[in-house]
Scaffold this motif. Structure first.
Motif, short mmCIF file in Angstrom:
data_model
loop_
_atom_site.label_atom_id
_atom_site.label_comp_id
_atom_site.label_asym_id
_atom_site.label_seq_id
_atom_site.Cartn_x
_atom_site.Cartn_y
_atom_site.Cartn_z
N UNK A 1 88.33 48.94 55.41
CA UNK A 1 88.61 49.28 56.80
C UNK A 1 87.68 48.44 57.68
N UNK A 2 88.26 47.83 58.69
CA UNK A 2 87.46 46.99 59.60
C UNK A 2 86.65 47.89 60.50
N UNK A 3 85.32 47.65 60.57
CA UNK A 3 84.48 48.52 61.40
C UNK A 3 83.89 47.79 62.61
N UNK A 4 83.89 46.46 62.59
CA UNK A 4 83.41 45.70 63.75
C UNK A 4 84.14 44.38 63.82
N UNK A 5 84.47 43.95 65.04
CA UNK A 5 84.99 42.58 65.22
C UNK A 5 84.38 42.02 66.50
N UNK A 6 83.94 40.80 66.44
CA UNK A 6 83.47 40.10 67.65
C UNK A 6 84.18 38.76 67.71
N UNK A 7 84.68 38.44 68.89
CA UNK A 7 85.41 37.18 69.05
C UNK A 7 84.53 36.09 69.65
N UNK A 8 83.38 36.51 70.19
CA UNK A 8 82.45 35.53 70.76
C UNK A 8 81.04 36.13 70.59
N UNK A 9 80.57 35.99 69.37
CA UNK A 9 79.34 36.67 68.94
C UNK A 9 78.16 36.49 69.90
N UNK A 10 77.94 35.27 70.34
CA UNK A 10 76.72 34.97 71.10
C UNK A 10 76.83 35.37 72.57
N UNK A 11 78.04 35.77 72.98
CA UNK A 11 78.21 36.22 74.37
C UNK A 11 78.65 37.67 74.41
N UNK A 12 78.27 38.41 73.41
CA UNK A 12 78.64 39.82 73.36
C UNK A 12 77.36 40.64 73.34
N UNK A 13 77.18 41.49 74.36
CA UNK A 13 75.90 42.18 74.50
C UNK A 13 75.62 43.12 73.32
N UNK A 14 76.66 43.68 72.71
CA UNK A 14 76.45 44.55 71.55
C UNK A 14 76.07 43.70 70.32
N UNK A 15 76.82 42.61 70.13
CA UNK A 15 76.64 41.78 68.93
C UNK A 15 75.23 41.19 68.86
N UNK A 16 74.71 40.73 69.98
CA UNK A 16 73.41 40.05 69.94
C UNK A 16 72.26 40.98 69.58
N UNK A 17 72.52 42.30 69.63
CA UNK A 17 71.48 43.25 69.20
C UNK A 17 71.27 43.19 67.69
N UNK A 18 72.29 42.70 66.98
CA UNK A 18 72.18 42.60 65.52
C UNK A 18 71.55 41.26 65.16
#
Ligand SMILES: C[S@@+](CC[C@H](N)C(=O)[O-])C[C@H]1O[C@@H](n2cnc3c(N)ncnc32)[C@H](O)[C@@H]1O
Length: 226
Positions: A180-197
């Motif tokens: 099951x897909x739990x996360x998707x980012x289409x522009x990792x470096x411009x996503x405020x949630x993604x950059x926390x990881x």
């Protein structure tokens, strides 16, 4: 010279023939670590994380340096790339990482059911022609293999720059009954949630750096083994 050096390293395993799916540590000695990587190779009970298409192994090496209580294995078919990563591992004396030079198609011969905690697929070749889509590392053919090897609740990660592969993977992983897909980012470096990881943005492979310098956006999928 590079091949000879690879063969002399205790943490590099090679397959020499698709028809004979075994691993060698030195040219004459078959090593069967299937189901025994913890006991025979890493000599601990820490989780095992496999990186597919690892190239020079930059991702696995950085993770191995950051997470000493996990074990990492990088797999790629290109010996010269693995040699580069393996040389670095030797110089740094890292003991929680190994490499396999083989086609990924053979992985079920090298790992037992549920032996892996996570699989990372880092910037795999997108095989853009539809007729070659079964070679994509997120095609159902490969997902069936990962489903066998990843433990329940284990994680499959994909990082890619390629839109076609991203769309294809969302569909193929999304439709696979074991994930099951739990996360998707289409522009990792411009996503405020993604950059926390920090693992996602602080560790960059050779191809990732290249794509970023060409202003490409980086995409990411995290899927959980059900
Ligand atoms: C685009 S490179 C990415 C390398 C590295 N992950 C990076 O991001 O820098 C793709 C890698 O996949 C490997 N590869 C592609 N198909 C493979 C297969 N079926 N089995 C093993 N390696 C494969 C290639 O040898 C190559 O090193």
């Amino acid at each position: 010279m590079k091949f000879a050096e690879i063969q002399s390293l205790p943490f590099v395993f090679e397959n020499f023939s698709f028809e004979n799916p075994v691993l060698y540590n030195t040219p004459d000695v078959v090593v069967d670590n299937k189901g025994k990587w913890n006991f025979s190779f890493f000599k601990n009970l820490n989780p095992i994380i496999l990186e597919l298409a690892c190239g020079g192994g930059e991702y696995s090496i950085s993770l191995a340096q950051n997470y000493r209580d996990s074990n990492f294995i990088g797999i790629d078919i290109k010996g010269a790339r693995i040699w580069k990563g393996a040389k670095y591992v030797m110089e740094k004396g890292l003991t929680n990482i190994g490499f396999i030079r083989s086609r990924i198609e053979l992985i079920e011969h090298f790992f037992a059911e549920k032996e892996l905690s996570e699989i990372w697929i880092t910037f795999p070749d997108p095989f853009l022609k539809e007729s070659k889509s079964n070679k994509r590392l997120t095609s159902p053919y490969f997902l069936d293999k990962y489903a066998q090897l990843i433990k329940p609740s284990g994680i499959l990660h994909l990082k890619t720059d390629d839109d076609t592969l991203m769309d294809f993977s969302i569909e193929s992983i999304g439709e696979h009954p074991a994930f099951e897909i739990v996360e998707t980012y289409f522009d990792l470096y411009n996503d405020s949630e993604a950059v926390k990881n920090t693992n996602l943005v602080n560790i960059q492979t050779k191809y990732e750096k290249m794509h970023l310098s060409n202003n490409k956006t980086i995409k990411y999928i995290k899927a959980r083994r059900i």
